[in-house]
Design a protein around this motif. Structure first.
Motif, PDB file in Angstrom:
ATOM      1  N   PRO A 218       0.735  -0.785  -0.547  1.00  0.00           N
ATOM      2  CA  PRO A 218      -0.308   0.236  -0.176  1.00  0.00           C
ATOM      3  C   PRO A 218       0.215   1.398   0.311  1.00  0.00           C
ATOM      4  O   PRO A 218       0.530   2.101  -0.327  1.00  0.00           O
ATOM      5  CB  PRO A 218      -0.767  -0.398   1.491  1.00  0.00           C
ATOM      6  N   ALA A 219       2.071   0.934   0.972  1.00  0.00           N
ATOM      7  CA  ALA A 219       3.088   2.094   0.785  1.00  0.00           C
ATOM      8  C   ALA A 219       3.923   2.219  -0.872  1.00  0.00           C
ATOM      9  O   ALA A 219       4.299   3.888  -0.984  1.00  0.00           O
ATOM     10  CB  ALA A 219       4.054   2.563   1.590  1.00  0.00           C
ATOM     11  N   SER A 220       3.478   1.549  -1.335  1.00  0.00           N
ATOM     12  CA  SER A 220       4.762   1.628  -3.003  1.00  0.00           C
ATOM     13  C   SER A 220       4.065   1.032  -3.981  1.00  0.00           C
ATOM     14  O   SER A 220       3.616  -0.328  -4.498  1.00  0.00           O
ATOM     15  CB  SER A 220       6.328   0.746  -2.102  1.00  0.00           C
ATOM     16  N   GLN A 221       4.717   1.892  -4.795  1.00  0.00           N
ATOM     17  CA  GLN A 221       3.386   1.432  -6.459  1.00  0.00           C
ATOM     18  C   GLN A 221       4.946   1.840  -7.562  1.00  0.00           C
ATOM     19  O   GLN A 221       5.122   3.471  -7.491  1.00  0.00           O
ATOM     20  CB  GLN A 221       2.695   1.225  -6.643  1.00  0.00           C
ATOM     21  N   MET A 222       4.585   1.203  -8.132  1.00  0.00           N
ATOM     22  CA  MET A 222       6.261   1.607  -9.243  1.00  0.00           C
ATOM     23  C   MET A 222       5.629   1.423 -10.859  1.00  0.00           C
ATOM     24  O   MET A 222       5.011   0.255 -10.755  1.00  0.00           O
ATOM     25  CB  MET A 222       7.384   1.571  -8.963  1.00  0.00           C
ATOM     26  N   VAL A 223       5.820   1.693 -11.443  1.00  0.00           N
ATOM     27  CA  VAL A 223       5.547   1.346 -13.006  1.00  0.00           C
ATOM     28  C   VAL A 223       6.386   0.985 -13.514  1.00  0.00           C
ATOM     29  O   VAL A 223       8.184   1.589 -13.808  1.00  0.00           O
ATOM     30  CB  VAL A 223       5.496   3.015 -14.005  1.00  0.00           C
ATOM     31  N   GLN A 224       6.552  -0.339 -14.354  1.00  0.00           N
ATOM     32  CA  GLN A 224       7.051  -1.370 -14.997  1.00  0.00           C
ATOM     33  C   GLN A 224       6.897  -2.067 -16.030  1.00  0.00           C
ATOM     34  O   GLN A 224       5.514  -2.196 -16.293  1.00  0.00           O
ATOM     35  CB  GLN A 224       7.755  -1.629 -14.136  1.00  0.00           C
ATOM     36  N   THR A 225       7.013  -1.939 -16.677  1.00  0.00           N
ATOM     37  CA  THR A 225       7.054  -3.275 -17.906  1.00  0.00           C
ATOM     38  C   THR A 225       7.588  -4.878 -18.229  1.00  0.00           C
ATOM     39  O   THR A 225       8.409  -4.993 -17.591  1.00  0.00           O
ATOM     40  CB  THR A 225       7.914  -2.718 -19.204  1.00  0.00           C
ATOM     41  N   LEU A 226       6.676  -5.124 -17.735  1.00  0.00           N
ATOM     42  CA  LEU A 226       6.244  -7.129 -17.658  1.00  0.00           C
ATOM     43  C   LEU A 226       6.894  -7.155 -19.285  1.00  0.00           C
ATOM     44  O   LEU A 226       5.169  -7.632 -19.699  1.00  0.00           O
ATOM     45  CB  LEU A 226       5.353  -7.370 -16.489  1.00  0.00           C
ATOM     46  N   THR A 227       8.301  -8.589 -19.181  1.00  0.00           N
ATOM     47  CA  THR A 227       8.224  -8.358 -20.538  1.00  0.00           C
ATOM     48  C   THR A 227       6.617 -10.006 -21.097  1.00  0.00           C
ATOM     49  O   THR A 227       7.923 -11.156 -19.530  1.00  0.00           O
ATOM     50  CB  THR A 227       9.354  -9.051 -20.985  1.00  0.00           C
ATOM     51  N   VAL A 228       6.114  -9.964 -21.190  1.00  0.00           N
ATOM     52  CA  VAL A 228       5.420 -11.479 -21.051  1.00  0.00           C
ATOM     53  C   VAL A 228       5.629 -12.681 -21.840  1.00  0.00           C
ATOM     54  O   VAL A 228       5.776 -13.688 -22.271  1.00  0.00           O
ATOM     55  CB  VAL A 228       3.969 -11.234 -21.405  1.00  0.00           C
TER      56      VAL A 228
END
Lengths: 145, 295
Positions: B178-188
């Motif tokens: 709940p205190a940490s979210q970050m944009v990233q790319t997951l290679t599927v």
């Protein structure tokens, strides 16, 4: 003499929606890709693909047998620990009796008329799946009278 | 100094804003709690799936599958997940920045990138930027159903197998806590990269008591891997949409809580200002009365 297959083993049923079952059981029947297979204690380590069908978890201490209709998945058994990964699981467990009987009746009608119906799981059930729901209801002793 | 009437008007406007932001905070908090429970419940499933896949790819006799490694195509595809509504802090801006990184990287390495977007804000932003979208997902709200996920995943798997794309990534806001979210790319796709990523996330991955060779396999390893790979692509895509929605709602809860706090602080300041203005008005009136009496 006590058989090597006697006794219980840990059984876990995981779905993307959560952990549906985590208990000890002495026998589990799985709808494997090439037919039903039975798992007892001390089964050899195995990875098995599952197809659409009903998982039957039997002889669970202090509770009734559990039945789950799955759409496919995987089972991994090793060291007396069975982990089943399944998706689109339907069960009558935890469902109100009246609601369960209504779903079973709709499924029976769907099988008879070969038409789909929308279940209280909010999804459209085709006659093929409805036939499994009828069987699930029968095993779960719902609408049998 | 503003008159008491103007101060009262500002006070009422601020009070209304505070009520609206507080309601939005409550609505998002309820949605967040519901999604948080599903996310927490699903972790075990993803971990178990990742462990299974890891065990297969680390087998002594390697499994060869077309989904496992990149193909010769120069096209990449990304699915971008944003929000439909605003007022969620910097949630969408971070997603825009990540898209920029992808387009710049693709240009630099002479590749094309097909962008598929979900969320009205992201779609509008990309349209305004003149970015041509290869597709949008508008037939579901936040998270696709199992059937919709399968359709999305199968379409990309087909593109990958036909050599139309060599990579598929999902740009989303990952929810760590709940205190940490970050944009990233997951290679599927390719799946080797996905397994790499998921196994480093899985809570318990190693040591395993048994090797892949110790297991009886039914059917063959290739067939098992085919099903596991497709299952992983589907569940990962759905998981990304779920985490993105979760991050959006927690972002909105935080943004709206801060807006409500600011509005309340402003109301306190305005109350003081109003009292001061009222006091000075009374003093002025008293002075007028006293002045008139003296005359």
């Amino acid at each position: 003499m006590v058989s090597i297959a006697q006794g219980t083993f840990r059984t876990v049923l995981l779905t993307p929606e959560g952990r549906l079952l985590d208990c000890r059981a002495s026998s589990v029947l799985l709808p494997s890709h090439d037919g039903m297979i039975g798992i007892l204690r001390n089964h050899a380590p195995m990875l098995c693909e599952l197809q659409k069908g009903i998982i039957q978890v039997k002889n669970i201490p202090d509770r009734k047998n559990a039945y789950y209709l799955i759409d496919g998945g995987f089972a991994r058994i090793s060291l007396n620990h069975l982990t089943i990964l399944a998706y689109e699981v339907i069960t009558f467990e935890g469902m109100d009796r009246e609601q369960a009987e209504r779903t079973a009746a709709l499924a029976k009608e769907s099988v008879a008329t070969k038409g789909s119906f929308v279940s209280n799981f909010d999804e459209e059930i085709d006659p093929d799946r409805a036939a499994f729901i009828v069987k699930l209801a029968h095993l779960s002793e719902i609408g049998n009278d | 100094m503003a008159g008491t009437k103007q101060i009262l008007q500002r006070f009422k406007a601020t009070e209304n804003i505070s009520k609206v932001t507080h309601t939005m905070e409550m609505v998002s908090a309820v949605k967040y709690r519901r999604l948080y429970n599903s996310w927490r419940e699903s972790i075990d499933f993803y971990d178990a799936l990742a462990q299974l896949a890891y065990m297969i790819v680390t087998a002594e006799k390697t499994v060869d599958h077309p989904l496992l490694y990149p193909n010769a195509s120069t096209n990449n595809a990304i699915i971008v997940t944003g929000s439909d509504r605003g007022l969620c802090g910097g949630y969408n801006n971070s997603v825009y920045r990540q898209i920029d990184v992808h387009t710049k990287m693709a240009k630099r390495f002479g590749r094309d990138v097909d962008i598929y977007a979900q969320g009205r804000k992201v779609i509008t932003h990309l349209n305004n930027q003149g970015v041509e979208l290869s597709g949008t997902f508008e037939d579901f709200d936040e998270i696709p159903s199992a059937k919709q996920t399968n359709e999305i995943a199968d379409a990309f798997i087909d593109q990958f197998l036909n050599g139309q794309i060599s990579r598929l990534g999902v740009v989303y806001t990952r929810f760590f806590s709940p205190a940490s979210q970050m944009v990233q790319t997951l290679t599927v796709l390719p799946v080797a990269d996905l397994i790499d990523d998921l196994t480093t996330r899985a809570t318990v991955i190693w040591p395993w008591e048994l090797n892949f060779e110790d297991f009886i396999l039914s059917p063959t390893p290739e067939k098992i891997f085919d099903t596991i790979a497709k299952m992983m692509v589907r569940t990962s895509i759905k998981g990304c949409f779920l985490e993105a929605a979760l991050s959006e709602h927690i972002g909105r809860v935080v943004a709206m809580r801060s807006a409500t706090d600011n509005a309340n602080e402003m109301m306190d300041d305005l109350t003081q200002e109003y009292n001061r203005a009222r006091q000075s008005q009374i003093t002025m009136e008293l002075l007028d009365i006293i002045g008139a009496t003296i005359k």
